[in-house]
Structure formats: structure tokens, C-alpha cells
Design an enzyme around this catalytic site. Sequence first.
Site, PDB file in Angstrom:
ATOM      1  CE1 TYR A  71      -2.062 114.177  10.453  1.00 34.78           C
ATOM      2  CE2 TYR A  71      -4.198 113.549   9.587  1.00 34.78           C
ATOM      3  CZ  TYR A  71      -3.425 114.114  10.588  1.00 34.78           C
ATOM      4  OH  TYR A  71      -4.032 114.594  11.717  1.00 34.78           O
ATOM      5  CB  ILE A  81      14.037 110.918  -8.451  1.00 32.99           C
ATOM      6  CG1 ILE A  81      13.550 110.129  -9.673  1.00 32.99           C
ATOM      7  CG2 ILE A  81      13.361 112.295  -8.402  1.00 32.99           C
ATOM      8  CD1 ILE A  81      12.055 109.844  -9.695  1.00 32.99           C
ATOM      9  CB  THR A  91       8.419 115.981  -1.584  1.00 35.52           C
ATOM     10  OG1 THR A  91       7.605 114.822  -1.675  1.00 35.52           O
ATOM     11  CG2 THR A  91       8.377 116.519  -0.173  1.00 35.52           C
ATOM     12  NE  ARG A 128      10.240 115.076   2.166  1.00 36.66           N
ATOM     13  CZ  ARG A 128      10.326 116.350   2.571  1.00 36.66           C
ATOM     14  NH1 ARG A 128       9.288 116.919   3.178  1.00 36.66           N
ATOM     15  NH2 ARG A 128      11.428 117.043   2.385  1.00 36.66           N
ATOM     16  CE  LYS A 149      12.612 110.473  -4.902  1.00 34.09           C
ATOM     17  NZ  LYS A 149      12.151 111.898  -4.918  1.00 34.09           N
ATOM     18  CE1 TYR A 184      10.126 109.497  -2.527  1.00 40.95           C
ATOM     19  CE2 TYR A 184       8.675 111.344  -2.986  1.00 40.95           C
ATOM     20  CZ  TYR A 184       9.829 110.843  -2.424  1.00 40.95           C
ATOM     21  OH  TYR A 184      10.695 111.680  -1.773  1.00 40.95           O
TER      22      TYR A 184
END
Length: 291
Positions: free
Chosen positions: A110, A206, A47, A141, A164, A136
Site C-alpha cells: 500500500y 511455498i 496471506t 498484492r 519467496k 516475500y
Amino acid sequence: MSTQLKGTGVALVTPFNPDGSVDYSGLKNLIEHLIAGGVEYLVPMGTTGETATLSKEEKQKIFDFVLETNNKRVPLVAGIGGNNTVAIAEQVKNFNSEGFSAILSVSPYYNKPIQEGIYQHYKIVAENAPLPIILYNVPGRTGSNMTAETTLRLAELPNIIGIKEASGNFEQFMEIIKYKPKDFLFISGDDGLALPMISLGADGVISVVGNAFPKDFSAMIRKCLEGKFDEARLLHYKLTDIINMLFAEGSPAGVKTFLKELGICGQTVRLPLVNVSSTLETKIVNAVKNY
């Protein structure tokens, strides 16, 4: 595999020229800066790399450039994720995996799938991937949280080696760490929470701030993993104000401004992202001077 991906991975920014084209000179500076700073591995096209605004061709060129510039010095993890399961499965299947150690794949955004949808998405991606998958979870997000139960189900699949985690939910962190398979990596996705997460059993981070300050941040993570939390705390608190500034007006605009002040690359971002405000930029300039 799990050993080489412990410690500090850095989610690389994608430097851009003022005209918006990819700045490969800046990307080379960044890679050299990170390797010299002692980070354990690099993560291009996450990202932080503004992948949502990069074309398929640009992403491939960046993968190729990072691979060539790195020249086998540190492990590489490729960011390949999205919300179209069939398309992502095809992308990972066709990915030239030579020189890469794993794929970091974000939970579908989304669409807001239920937990079974998230599970089936990752199951299909993992079955098609030539490399191990790191999950992840970043609800801020994606719009949906991958629960501990779903993560632990996925941890049983043979080609999924870690997660993550950037949910900010410590109850969730602890449930995963407590019940995960021994060799399943639990990686912090929040710079500011990395120290307490490692104290609970996380394997590393990360990082975004690692782009700008790899030496101190990776040293802090190594101290944590060695159980030297008194020493790690000094570095943690040295970096907390910087981390807050870095995310105050969105990522990667903040960290790119730090990189500009450090002389690594420019601060250009692609729309719909915009540069930080002049007020925040002044704070960042002063923070770099006084660091």
C-alpha cells in the site's frame, strides 16, 4: 537451516466456522492432512491465512495451536509482515520463536516505497528478529516490486536467508538465482510456475494448492529437485487445471472450496473476501470427483 526449508512449504489457510470464528478442528484436520501428504514444512499466518482479517489475539492462538498440533514433526515458518516498519520490528522482536525455524515477511504493501525504503524496512526487521527472515515479493498484492538488485543487497545481510518470489518475472528470477549467495534460498511463490523455476535453480515452493493436494504436489516438487523432470511433468499437468480453478476467483476462496469437497474443513472466508461463485464451485466439485 537452508536444507530443511527446501521442497514444499504450504501457506496454511485459516479454516473458519460458518459464524466466522476460527475452526480449530478444521485446522487440526488440515495439519494432519499436510503432514501425511509429505510436505516439508508449514507456513501459518501468510496471506493465504487471511491475516488481514485476524486480530492479534487470533493470530497468536493460531501460532500456538499449529505449534502444539505439529509437535515438532515438520519445520514451521511464521508469517509476520506488514507496512508499518516499527510495528513489524516490534512484533518480530517479541515473537516467541521456540518451535519455529524462520519468519516469512511480505514486502511493505500500500505505501509503495521505493527500493531504498524496501531495503531499509527489511534491514530493520532482520535486525530485530529472533529468527532468520525469508523475504516475500508479491507485487500483485503489495503494489510494488522488489527488484533483483534490492533482493541481492538484502541477501548479503546476516539474518536474511531467502526469498519467496511471486513476481512472475523470469528475468528477475534468473538474475537473483545467478548472483545470489550459494546458501540463499530462492523459493517459488507461484504453484503453476514452480516446475520451470526449479529447473532454473529454485529450491522449492511455498504453495497454496498444497493445502488440498499435498501428496501429488510435494511429490512433483521432489521429482523436480531430483532432476526427474519427465516424471514431474506428469504431476504438473495433472494439477494445472486445478491450480487455474483455485485462483480463478481469488485465494483462498478457491482452495477452501477444494478443502470443503475433500472433507478437510469448511469454505467460509471473512469479508471482504467472499465464497466462489456457484459456477466455479460446480467445476471444483467435479474436479475433485474426477481427480
